[in-house]
Scaffold this active site. Structure first.
Site, PDB file in Angstrom:
ATOM      1  N   ASN A  19       0.354  -1.826   0.465  1.00 64.48           N
ATOM      2  CA  ASN A  19      -0.101   0.262  -0.102  1.00 64.48           C
ATOM      3  C   ASN A  19       0.843   1.360   0.496  1.00 64.48           C
ATOM      4  O   ASN A  19       0.754   2.137  -0.678  1.00 64.48           O
ATOM      5  CB  ASN A  19      -0.517  -0.052   1.325  1.00 64.48           C
ATOM      6  CG  ASN A  19      -1.999  -1.086   1.031  1.00 64.48           C
ATOM      7  OD1 ASN A  19      -3.307  -0.917   0.499  1.00 64.48           O
ATOM      8  ND2 ASN A  19      -2.184  -2.305   1.569  1.00 64.48           N
ATOM      9  N   HIS A 116      -8.419  -1.322   5.910  1.00 63.77           N
ATOM     10  CA  HIS A 116      -9.192  -2.767   6.424  1.00 63.77           C
ATOM     11  C   HIS A 116      -9.064  -3.289   4.989  1.00 63.77           C
ATOM     12  O   HIS A 116     -10.577  -3.296   4.080  1.00 63.77           O
ATOM     13  CB  HIS A 116      -9.523  -2.057   7.433  1.00 63.77           C
ATOM     14  CG  HIS A 116     -10.154  -4.113   7.884  1.00 63.77           C
ATOM     15  ND1 HIS A 116      -9.439  -3.958   8.662  1.00 63.77           N
ATOM     16  CD2 HIS A 116     -10.978  -4.110   7.496  1.00 63.77           C
ATOM     17  CE1 HIS A 116      -9.637  -5.680   9.277  1.00 63.77           C
ATOM     18  NE2 HIS A 116     -10.807  -5.327   8.950  1.00 63.77           N
ATOM     19  N   GLN A 180      -7.741  -3.517  -4.909  1.00 71.85           N
ATOM     20  CA  GLN A 180      -8.698  -2.151  -4.839  1.00 71.85           C
ATOM     21  C   GLN A 180      -8.153  -1.756  -3.938  1.00 71.85           C
ATOM     22  O   GLN A 180      -8.276  -0.365  -3.947  1.00 71.85           O
ATOM     23  CB  GLN A 180     -10.141  -3.276  -4.783  1.00 71.85           C
ATOM     24  CG  GLN A 180     -10.737  -3.535  -5.725  1.00 71.85           C
ATOM     25  CD  GLN A 180     -10.810  -2.644  -6.620  1.00 71.85           C
ATOM     26  OE1 GLN A 180     -11.131  -1.526  -6.322  1.00 71.85           O
ATOM     27  NE2 GLN A 180     -10.408  -3.766  -7.309  1.00 71.85           N
TER      28      GLN A 180
HETATM   29  C1  GRF Z   1      -3.363  -4.405   4.013  1.00 70.14           C
HETATM   30  O1  GRF Z   1      -4.253  -5.417   3.361  1.00 70.14           O
HETATM   31  C2  GRF Z   1      -4.343  -3.557   4.466  1.00 70.14           C
HETATM   32  O2  GRF Z   1      -5.217  -3.633   4.634  1.00 70.14           O
HETATM   33  C3  GRF Z   1      -4.279  -4.192   6.359  1.00 70.14           C
HETATM   34  O3  GRF Z   1      -2.953  -4.528   6.289  1.00 70.14           O
HETATM   35  C4  GRF Z   1      -2.520  -5.073   5.214  1.00 70.14           C
HETATM   36  C5  GRF Z   1      -1.101  -4.382   4.601  1.00 70.14           C
HETATM   37  O4  GRF Z   1      -0.879  -5.005   3.558  1.00 70.14           O
HETATM   38  N1  GRF Z   1      -4.064  -3.298   7.294  1.00 70.14           N
HETATM   39  P1  GRF Z   1       0.275  -4.128   2.964  1.00 70.14           P
HETATM   40  O5  GRF Z   1       1.613  -4.209   3.991  1.00 70.14           O
HETATM   41  O6  GRF Z   1       0.431  -2.518   2.805  1.00 70.14           O
HETATM   42  O7  GRF Z   1       0.579  -4.573   1.530  1.00 70.14           O
END
Ligand code: GRF
Length: 208
Positions: A19, A116, A180
């Protein structure tokens, strides 16, 4: 001409940072007008720190002890010190695996955002994609929300849906939810950067 400086975000993460990468990509593509003030992780070898270093952003491991699943006491103080030092407007939780407590929640009230992997309030907590699949839900998704003292309970900013297919495994569903997420997080942050998100108690209003 008067220009407003971009919003400074501090990103907190414990894992792979996909992310955070999506946020970086959106900044580079000109879709997101924020500045990454710093990336902090409670895991010394988390990939999110490596991604930050490669992008030239300040990246720091922070000892989050003494607690394991929450950020409180001395660990919280260490994080707060760094957030102040780096000049943080908004705290972005991108896979940060600890509950925030009063010190941070008060200092950054209404300025902490989380993503989330479900359509909240359904399936809060861990492995939400698996929870959705086990429950037999037909649709799930992801939610960007402000953080309050509860577990995944704060005011919702934006959601995106993902259909659950007959053929889905936990892994395939998680993968489509993450696709998404990588759209939703930059979009929500840009709404905040443009001053278009207003908090009204438990609700947010998005100005057109
Ligand atoms: C994501 O799936 C988010 O929804 C959750 O933790 C995960 C983090 O993934 N809170 P990344 O480290 O950004 O790949």
């Amino acid at each position: 001409m008067k220009t407003t400086p971009p919003l400074s975000i501090a990103v907190l993460g414990s894992g792979k940072g996909s992310n955070f990468q999506a946020i970086l990509d959106a900044i580079r593509a000109g879709r997101l007008n924020v500045r990454v003030a710093c990336v902090l992780s409670d895991v010394s070898d988390a990939l999110i720190l490596e991604r930050a270093r490669q992008a030239g952003s300040p990246a720091e491991f922070v000892d989050a002890s003494p607690f394991k699943t929450k950020l409180d006491g001395a660990g919280e103080q260490r994080v707060l010190d760094r957030l102040r030092r780096h000049g943080t407007d908004v705290v972005v939780l991108a896979g940060f695996m600890r509950m925030l407590k009063q010190g941070l929640l008060t200092t950054f009230a209404g300025r902490i955002v989380n993503i989330h992997p479900s359509l909240l309030p359904a399936f809060p907590g861990m492995e939400s994609w698996k929870q959705a699949l086990d429950y037999g839900a037909k649709v799930t998704g992801c939610t960007v929300h402000f953080v309050d003292a509860g577990m995944d309970t704060g005011p919702i900013i934006l959601q995106k849906t993902v259909p659950i297919l007959e053929s889905d495994t936990p892994e395939s569903l998680h993968h489509r939810i993450q696709e998404q997420e990588h759209l939703a997080f930059p979009e929500a942050l840009q709404l905040i950067a443009e001053g278009r998100v207003r908090l009204e108690g438990r609700h947010t209003r998005i100005r057109p």
